[in-house]
Design an enzyme around this catalytic site. Structure first.
Site, PDB file in Angstrom:
ATOM      1  CB  SER A 170     -66.275  38.744 -80.319  1.00  0.00           C
ATOM      2  OG  SER A 170     -65.594  39.284 -79.207  1.00  0.00           O
ATOM      3  CD  GLU A 171     -59.616  37.666 -78.073  1.00  0.00           C
ATOM      4  OE1 GLU A 171     -58.829  37.678 -79.027  1.00  0.00           O
ATOM      5  OE2 GLU A 171     -59.328  38.097 -76.946  1.00  0.00           O
TER       6      GLU A 171
END
Lengths: 213, 227, 213, 227
Positions: free
Chosen positions: C47-48
């Protein structure tokens, strides 16, 4: 003339390290500065290999082989210290987060140029380490060195003859004869050790010295 | 199941080829994957380009690769420590190429490779001999040197604890170049002191996320005897 | 013609996610892919905002308000997962460390161009987030979208008319009609869902399609 | 003795001036120093430039600064979340300037400032509208955009635990932009959930070394009520 011993120069530098400062001490002589910082000042030492809060040498037998400083000596970590990788360590330097770097030098010049990584001996392999990053990055770069070479030739010059570590990097020079500030007007003597005259020190210096203000 | 652990050092380095670029973690005697370096020496690949902060002392670590004349070039910030006899000997003979890089530029170039950047402007070395031949630029009144990323075919690193996903922690200052080299190797091989079950490491304290590690191997006990 | 439901497209994408892959699922439809990856495959989701090993939604009442994914939904961390800062997270993307990114799109082009961040509505403020970094960085970019707009206009084109997210970024397109590879020779149909003919799909596509090999 | 703790939010932000550039940590609702943002709003400095990943939702956080019309410009990757009504209103009015930056470029520009770099070449946005007007270069066959560092007068960040030296840990994904903003602020102010005695934090797990933090203040309990 009064020439300080290396320990005395270290002691003199230590007087100018303020409470709460983040400080990197170069390999060799500068490392001694830590021994003389007054006990009522808390100074946080940075080691380029990835330590903030470097503590004193461990007791014999207590060494952690991985826990060394930039000079490859066994050290300890103070409570409040921490570890990080080399890129973050140099981000601290280059990003202007260190208050003071104390570096040894072959030569320092009136314009603040610093030469401390190479002489002109081409046969001997060069090595630079973190010196250039400290020179450009620390908020204040203090040089700590003998005023002259063993042959009494000046090490403070108009222009460095050895390859530069950094241009315009030096803020102050602590030698065995005097403390000298690098200013826009030129080299200004900040302090002459007792018994030394400006003329005597000037005679051993390769650039004009302004008298103390 | 994801399991990056290897059964032998030989297996971990089987596909190293002549001419490869190999990063080796460590600073001074700290954080060097000495068992992997020994496996690389025994593997025998030649004409290697080694990227490492130092060039080894006595007969150990990188010095053993130099002694066996497996190294064509070394990219390094501080090749000359007390006892770097093999580097000094080869340098004097003209038998090794040296690319001397200021330490912060070395680590930033390694990180840039791992982070997919094409280069960066650093103030370090501006106006010095080490910037000669390089593109420079004055930005907002300050001089900078353009530096390129440093990639490697293999990165050999040393962790303290690791798990089968490749997550790593380090022992104090043994961290140094290891996390950034892990990012920059096409294949990253980690030597660790202990392999722990997945889920054991504190997720807030993992210093190298497993995505950067391809292979993992534990050594028996601590790796300091040879240091 | 056979049009898959979004869940079915997600299911089809999931079949192509290999065991051990590091995968970033874009906000919206792509998030559903995780629901359909077979249990015998271990996939590590990135997840960024700084997570590797994103796990399923927490049980009600068990949410940690700080632990969210890029879509701002509460998530959990799998054993073996870890946290890191945003610069390191995007180093993973841009540095080519992620195996697969599954992204939604407004348009995809025969040359691999991707448009998924802006339409040409200037009054509506633009937002880009991490889309451009994923487009240039992931080893393989999979697009997952309806084959056409609501008005049956093609979204697969010779050239995107909307502003690009990345040039030449897309490797494969999963739509509700077919799976299409972006190749040097052009768009090649990899799979037609049962009941769909190449001619029918071509009629709804704005660039030439090569038949399955 | 080094003690960076402040006695009040007001004291922590007393010297913010009109026109200052202020970084605010957080991603979505996670890791935002909401108490510091509220103190900034009450402080009332105007014409601020805000650097943050998002532009706030509803009336909270950054949205409250927008609502009070204290912000001249926002540098941001994703200003438009569901409920970003104040940003959308001001944008439509032309009452706020937007500098839209891809998220990875935003974080790398922040880190570059903290790391003393003059700029870097990134492949992100090459060939897109967001590279228009910027210097580009093809390096080894790949296109890159030159991006400059993003500095700030103040960085407001949120940690989980902190000590008087300014060392910080974070709570899971609340880390996000906080460690890099800590590096890029001339003055970095950290809001933490708990202040612990110096020496309590695991030195291997400190995510922000204290050197990057100038001021530190604890809030009572967790800072989620307002999120």
């Amino acid at each position: 003339m009064q020439r300080l011993e290396p320990e005395q120069i270290a002691q003199r530098v230590a007087r100018d390290i303020p409470d709460g400062a983040y400080v990197n001490l170069g390999i060799g002589l500068p490392t001694m500065v830590a021994n003389y910082v007054p006990d009522d000042r808390q100074v946080i030492y940075h080691s380029e290999n990835g330590i903030l809060g470097v503590g004193p040498a461990p007791a014999p037998g207590e060494e952690n082989p991985e826990l060394i400083n930039a000079g490859k000596q066994h050290v300890t970590l103070l409570p409040g210290g921490c570890y990080f990788d080399n890129a973050e360590s140099f981000a601290m330097m280059r990003g202007g987060h260190l208050d003071i770097a104390v570096l040894g030098a072959f030569q320092a010049a009136a314009n603040g140029d610093l030469a401390n990584w190479a002489t002109d001996n081409d046969r001997y392999p060069p090595a630079v380490g973190g010196a250039m990053d400290l020179a450009v990055g620390a908020k204040q770069v203090f040089v700590m060195m003998r005023h002259t070479t063993r042959d009494n030739a000046p090490k403070i010059l108009e222009k460095c003859s050895f390859p530069l570590t950094g241009a315009g990097a030096v803020r102050r020079i602590y030698t065995d004869l005097a403390v000298i500030d690098v200013t826009d007007a030129g080299l200004r003597v900040r302090e002459l050790y007792s018994g030394n005259s400006l003329e005597e020190v000037q005679a051993l210096t390769g650039a004009p010295l302004l008298p103390p203000e | 199941m994801i399991d990056k652990t290897m059964t032998s050092m030989t297996e971990a380095l089987a596909d190293v080829r002549d001419g490869d670029t190999v990063m080796i973690g460590g600073f001074g005697s700290s954080g060097i994957p000495l068992h992997l370096v020994e496996a690389l020496r025994l593997h025998g690949a030649r004409d290697l380009v080694i990227i490492s902060n130092n060039a080894g002392v006595a007969e150990d670590g990188i010095a053993s690769l130099l002694k066996d004349r497996l190294v064509r070039k070394i990219v390094c910030s501080f090749p000359r420590s007390a006892g770097s006899i093999w580097f000094e000997r080869l340098f004097e003979e003209g038998a090794i190429e040296l690319d001397l890089v200021p330490q912060g530029t070395l680590s930033e170039r390694i990180r840039a490779a791992g982070a997919g950047l094409g280069g960066f402007f650093t103030p370090t070395a501006y106006g010095t001999r080490l910037a000669e031949g390089k593109e420079t630029r004055v930005i907002d009144g300050r001089g900078y040197v353009l530096e390129k990323p440093l990639h490697a075919d293999f990165a050999l690193i040393k962790g303290d604890r690791g798990d089968a996903w490749g997550n790593l922690t380090y022992n104090t200052a043994g961290r140094n170049f290891n996390p950034i080299m892990a990012m920059a190797g096409k294949i990253t091989v980690a030597q660790v002191n202990t392999i722990v079950p997945v889920g054991t490491l504190d997720p807030e304290a993992v210093a190298t996320p497993g995505i950067f590690v391809n292979r993992l191997i534990a050594v028996e006990g601590e790796d300091h005897a040879a240091a």
